[in-house]
Design an enzyme around this catalytic site. Structure first.
Site, PDB file in Angstrom:
ATOM      1  N   GLY A  50       0.808  -1.212   0.000  1.00 28.83           N
ATOM      2  CA  GLY A  50       0.000   0.000   0.000  1.00 28.83           C
ATOM      3  C   GLY A  50       0.843   1.264   0.000  1.00 28.83           C
ATOM      4  O   GLY A  50       0.302   2.362   0.003  1.00 28.83           O
ATOM      5  N   CYS A  51       2.153   1.109  -0.015  1.00 28.43           N
ATOM      6  CA  CYS A  51       3.052   2.260  -0.062  1.00 28.43           C
ATOM      7  C   CYS A  51       3.589   2.415  -1.487  1.00 28.43           C
ATOM      8  O   CYS A  51       3.917   1.429  -2.135  1.00 28.43           O
ATOM      9  CB  CYS A  51       4.231   2.069   0.893  1.00 28.43           C
ATOM     10  SG  CYS A  51       3.757   1.981   2.627  1.00 28.43           S
ATOM     11  N   ALA A  52       3.679   3.644  -1.947  1.00 35.32           N
ATOM     12  CA  ALA A  52       4.209   3.904  -3.288  1.00 35.32           C
ATOM     13  C   ALA A  52       5.695   3.569  -3.350  1.00 35.32           C
ATOM     14  O   ALA A  52       6.192   3.093  -4.364  1.00 35.32           O
ATOM     15  CB  ALA A  52       3.980   5.361  -3.666  1.00 35.32           C
TER      16      ALA A  52
END
Length: 141
Positions: A50-52
């Site tokens: 969920g982190c870029a």
């Protein structure tokens, strides 16, 4: 020191930073000081989805009902957010971690408003991982 007391210390630090650029630079400096994980700790099991950017987080029980948090990112601003989370939560009781509203805290210190949607989602994903482990540990204790 409780999570609330730690939050008050961090908030006091951010009070003296006049604008977003100064806060941003401070967050980046905090991230640069964050120790790296061992290469063996950067794995799919520790990766935060969920982190870029790439984020790996290791959360371990410590002294019974406390949690030790270590984490690393390949992005400077995210490393700074990690450094804040570690200062806020690492070594704290799982119950306190589970009960503390970190998103409201990030709003309070003026960080949330300046994050891109992707960074906000990444912060939420990191918090979700921490809260999940803290909730499990608090229920077990």
């Amino acid at each position: 020191m409780t999570v609330t007391e730690r939050a008050q210390d961090i908030a006091a630090e951010f009070e003296f930073l006049d604008d977003w650029e100064t806060r941003y630079a401070h967050i980046i400096d905090m991230g640069k000081a964050n120790p790296s994980l061992e290469s063996s700790e950067r794995s799919e099991d520790t990766r935060v989805r969920g982190c870029a950017s790439q984020v790996w987080m290791v959360i371990e029980p410590e002294n019974g009902d406390h949690l030790k948090i270590r984490a690393e990112s390949d992005a400077l601003i995210v490393s700074g957010l990690i450094a804040i989370l570690i200062r806020l939560y690492s070594g704290a009781k799982a119950k306190e971690i589970a009960a503390f509203d970190a998103m409201a805290f990030f709003d309070e210190i003026g960080v949330s408003e300046a994050l891109s949607a992707q960074r906000s989602n990444g912060l939420a994903s990191m918090l979700e991982r921490i809260k999940s482990v803290a909730g499990t540990e608090a229920a077990a204790g």
